[in-house]
Motif scaffolding. Structure first.
Motif, PDB file in Angstrom:
ATOM      1  N   TYR A 183       0.838  -1.207   0.000  1.00 46.08           N
ATOM      2  CA  TYR A 183       0.000   0.000   0.000  1.00 46.08           C
ATOM      3  C   TYR A 183       0.870   1.253   0.000  1.00 46.08           C
ATOM      4  O   TYR A 183       0.627   2.202  -0.755  1.00 46.08           O
ATOM      5  N   PHE A 187       0.256   3.156  -3.404  1.00 44.78           N
ATOM      6  CA  PHE A 187      -0.879   4.064  -3.279  1.00 44.78           C
ATOM      7  C   PHE A 187      -0.643   5.239  -2.326  1.00 44.78           C
ATOM      8  O   PHE A 187      -1.055   6.355  -2.614  1.00 44.78           O
ATOM      9  N   MET A 263      -9.034   3.935  -5.449  1.00 45.31           N
ATOM     10  CA  MET A 263      -8.117   3.829  -4.318  1.00 45.31           C
ATOM     11  C   MET A 263      -8.569   2.752  -3.329  1.00 45.31           C
ATOM     12  O   MET A 263      -9.753   2.680  -2.983  1.00 45.31           O
ATOM     13  N   SER A 293      -3.621  -2.420  -8.135  1.00 48.31           N
ATOM     14  CA  SER A 293      -2.394  -1.932  -8.786  1.00 48.31           C
ATOM     15  C   SER A 293      -2.421  -2.228 -10.275  1.00 48.31           C
ATOM     16  O   SER A 293      -2.004  -1.406 -11.099  1.00 48.31           O
ATOM     17  N   CYS A 296      -5.151  -0.062 -11.961  1.00 45.27           N
ATOM     18  CA  CYS A 296      -4.697   1.332 -12.079  1.00 45.27           C
ATOM     19  C   CYS A 296      -3.482   1.457 -12.985  1.00 45.27           C
ATOM     20  O   CYS A 296      -2.913   2.550 -13.117  1.00 45.27           O
TER      21      CYS A 296
END
Length: 451
Positions: A183, A187, A263, A293, A296
């Motif tokens: 994370y 992110f 997210m 992941s 995105c």
């Protein structure tokens, strides 16, 4: 770093000019161009999902006769006792059996020779020493050049030594060992949700690029003082540096993020060790973070380890691990198998079912994220009790963007296990006609799974 759309016009934008020698500024009315709309992000435009590739590893194989599915008369696959946890996701899978690691007289280094032969195409001469890059790193070079992270390596066991991906014979990719670490990397460091703010490159990234640029400028001066071999070593080194530089350069560009990206929640701190319940918890959190992941487009390659090659998995309160059971447990006379050992195989398959579901749960284009992935799952041995490297169990999950069909059971007859690695590389678009060393050299992909 902002994600989500092309850079919108600032709502504070002004028209500037001069009047009678004085500077003036005139505000603008509301304009659509000021809104970071979904249409700008591509939600209403055709989105072509990229191909993603990754591996999923579990240790200590399976029990002969109770893992391989059976093909029924109607063509459906019936799961066996140890593969039963895969029932809910079997429509996404292929099962590959009967492929051998052929050692050509080299010793069978327990828990090493099988996976090393499969991944590198070369049977290792020495224990624990890989003799070439592993094929998934070659695929990562092919698929991952334009993403923030060329690959994400993860181990659900909490041990950074549990990784089987090698950039070269000397360089092993070290996995992240907690959901929080993934994370933070992907992110927390800069990604923001769609519609939030304007894109501004991270000053730290710009600073790192400046440092690398300065180092590169000194390279020519250093080369003039080196011999040929040292210049070759330096060239290899700077090739790696250049790859880092390219990844940093990507972070200075505003990305175009796919519509399915969103997210994740902060997973928080978790306990990471070989206890089964902790491995399952960490693995599921990692799988969901990886799925986002990929959605995105932060990476297109991954390697996940559920259990290590000499599996240290254990149940809470028990002294015996999966590994110890494989060697010390007697075969049950009625069941005909090592019952406790078999239970650990089932736990590994539960883990793979969770992983596949995490990818299949994310809608993408006209299907799911999994449809545009190819996951290659394998173990280090077939029957751990005798450390067999013949018939190492393998599976694939996903349709690789239509390149692969699923629901296949491929039963080979001692074919080199390198056929799997060759197939994965060709599926990724690599111009590789043959692969492997010695008796494992092959030019024959596993065509039964090709669409």
């Amino acid at each position: 770093m902002t994600i989500g759309r092309r850079k919108p016009m600032s709502r504070r934008a002004l028209l500037r000019g001069a009047f009678h020698g004085s500077a003036i500024a005139v505000g603008l009315p509301w304009l659509e161009a000021m809104v970071p709309t979904a249409s700008a992000a591509g939600a209403s435009t055709a989105y072509k999902a990229p191909l993603r590739f990754g591996t999923w590893f579990w240790g200590l194989g399976v029990t002969p006769g109770v893992w391989t599915p059976e093909r029924l008369e109607d063509g459906a696959l019936q799961m066996a006792a140890e593969s039963a946890p895969l029932e809910a996701v079997k429509e996404h899978l292929n099962f590959l059996t009967g492929f051998d690691a052929i050692l050509d007289g080299k010793p069978n280094h327990v828990h090493v020779s099988g996976s090393f032969s499969l991944r590198s195409g070369i049977a290792p001469r020495n224990f624990g020493k890989m003799e070439g890059p592993t094929f998934e790193t070659l695929i990562a070079d092919q698929l991952g050049g334009r993403t923030r992270f060329k690959t994400l390596d993860m181990s659900a066991t909490g041990n950074p030594a549990d990784g089987y991906s090698y950039r070269s014979a000397q360089v092993r990719n070290t996995p992240d060992t907690s959901p929080m670490a993934i994370y933070d990397r992907v992110f927390a460091g800069g990604l923001t949700q769609k519609g939030e703010g304007e894109f501004v490159p991270d000053p730290k990234t710009l600073s790192r690029l400046s440092v690398l640029s300065a180092v590169t400028d000194q390279r020519k001066g250093l080369e003039s003082r080196l011999g040929q071999e040292d210049r070759h070593r330096l060239d290899q080194y700077f090739t790696s540096v250049r790859e880092v530089e390219q990844q940093l350069e990507l972070e200075t560009e505003e990305p175009v993020i796919p519509p399915s990206c969103h997210m994740p929640q902060n997973p928080g701190e978790t306990e990471a060790n070989y206890a089964l319940e902790n491995v399952h918890t960490n693995h599921e959190l990692m799988a969901k973070l990886l799925a986002l992941s990929l959605a995105c487009d932060q990476t297109r390659n991954f390697n996940m380890v559920f259990s290590n090659s000499a599996s240290s998995l254990h149940r809470s309160g028990e002294a015996s691990s999966h590994h110890l059971y494989t060697h010390e447990e007697f075969t049950d006379h009625e069941a005909g198998i090592q019952v406790e050992t078999s239970k650990f195989v089932v736990e590994n398959m539960k883990g793979f079912a969770t992983f596949v579901k995490a990818l299949a749960d994310i809608p993408e284009a006209d299907g799911t994220l999994l449809d545009n992935c190819l996951v290659f799952a394998h173990s280090d041995t077939s029957w751990a009790k005798i450390h067999a490297v013949q018939g190492i169990p393998m599976m694939t999950a996903g349709r690789a963007g239509g390149r692969v069909k699923t629901g296949e059971l491929v039963v080979a007859n001692g074919d080199p296990i390198t056929r799997a690695g060759l197939t994965m590389q060709q599926m990724a678009g690599m111009a590789v006609e043959q692969w492997g060393d010695g008796s494992m050299q092959t030019s024959s992909p596993i065509t039964q799974i090709l669409a």
